[in-house]
Design an enzyme around this catalytic site. Structure first.
Site, PDB file in Angstrom:
ATOM      1  N   ASP A 124       1.020  -1.071   0.053  1.00 50.87           N
ATOM      2  CA  ASP A 124       0.310   0.162   0.027  1.00 50.87           C
ATOM      3  C   ASP A 124       1.063   1.420   0.102  1.00 50.87           C
ATOM      4  OD1 ASP A 124      -3.299   0.522   0.886  1.00 50.87           O
ATOM      5  OD2 ASP A 124      -1.435   2.275   1.821  1.00 50.87           O
ATOM      6  N   ASP A 249      -7.221  -8.743  -4.099  1.00 48.67           N
ATOM      7  CA  ASP A 249      -6.528  -7.968  -3.888  1.00 48.67           C
ATOM      8  C   ASP A 249      -7.847  -7.098  -4.741  1.00 48.67           C
ATOM      9  OD1 ASP A 249      -6.597  -4.840  -2.928  1.00 48.67           O
ATOM     10  OD2 ASP A 249      -3.722  -4.786  -3.067  1.00 48.67           O
TER      11      ASP A 249
END
Length: 298
Positions: A124, A249
């Site tokens: 991230d 994801d």
């Protein structure tokens, strides 16, 4: 700038994070405001460093299942909290934050600790900031392990990210623990959700968490020239670079294709797919640890 510091007692009920707190104070280059950065520092001080960088809107608690096994393998693990998150200081205005400012803050911290021989482990925003640090200080890094992140340099955002960005800006509530629970493909316990909420006693502490998604350099973002300069480094990066993205994801799925084959250091690396959602540290910490140990060298 006005800065908040989460009281220590906000973290008192957390029972599954047995790591000592360390602190380093830096000064904002713009106005000189002192900012305290919290970090975990475990393992032998003379061992190669594994730098675990969290993203949005988590803190180094995210790596609690990975720190111990990597230390047990002989490494020094350092896991900081980004400014605005965890036990680090939190400027209160969204305008106090920027992508470039975050890179500068963390570079100052790395240089103050004089960290070398590092393996960057990132996911991230840990990748957006961490990869920029690698590009600015390549001699301090020996390898990279990347999961569920990237180094975007323009173009349209994935639809799932566009929805998340809009939510972060306009939702009247921003429940950090529940957001992380939704991004992990397992049901976190009430205590785990509370641990993710702990850094943010009320909404005044959430300016950084709220503004971060708008900084991701898609479309015509101001950070794109800096990203392209960073890519010039990675286009010539021959040290090990391993990708271990997850299979669940919706935001970063397939992101490894932007690195494998382009970054020379990805050649012949044991890339793999981990099992879980965006916050893969909550789903497949053992697989993530194994990927780290494949490239980090004692």
């Amino acid at each position: 700038m006005k800065v908040l510091r989460t009281p220590d007692n906000a973290f008192a009920a957390i029972s599954d994070f047995p790591f000592a707190s360390h602190y380093m104070e830096i000064a904002d280059p713009g106005d000189g405001t002192p900012l305290r950065i919290h970090y975990v520092d475990e393992g032998p001080r003379d061992a190669p460093v594994v730098l675990m960088m969290h993203g949005e809107p988590s803190w180094c608690y995210l790596y609690r299942h990975m720190i111990g096994p990597v230390v047990a393998a002989g490494f020094r693990v350092i896991a900081p909290d980004l400014i605005g998150f965890g036990k680090s200081d939190k400027p209160t205005r969204k305008t106090d934050y920027s992508y470039a400012r975050h890179v500068g803050w963390m570079r100052q911290w790395v240089e103050a600790l004089d960290l070398k021989r590092m393996t960057l482990v990132c996911q991230d925003w840990g990748s957006l900031i961490g990869l920029r640090l690698v590009a600015e200080m390549p001699d301090r890094f020996a390898s990279v392990v990347l999961s569920n992140g990237g180094l975007p340099e323009g173009g349209p955002p994935p639809r799932a990210f566009a929805l998340w960005r809009a939510f972060s800006q306009w939702s009247p509530v921003f429940p950090i623990g529940r957001i992380i629970n939704a991004g992990a493909k397992r049901a976190l316990s009430a205590a785990e959700i509370a641990a993710y909420d702990a850094p943010f006693p009320d909404s005044s502490y959430k300016a950084g968490a709220r503004i971060f998604p708008s900084f991701v350099p898609f479309e015509n973002n101001v950070a794109i020239p800096d990203q392209k300069r960073a890519w010039q480094v990675f286009d010539q990066w021959h040290k090990p670079f391993l990708c271990c993205f997850s299979d669940g994801d919706p935001v970063t799925r397939g992101g490894e294709t932007r690195f494998i084959g382009r970054v020379p250091g990805t050649e012949s690396q044991p890339h793999r797919t981990l099992k879980g959602g965006h916050f893969i540290q909550e789903n497949d910490p053992q697989g993530f640890v194994q990927a780290i140990l494949e490239v980090a060298k004692l």
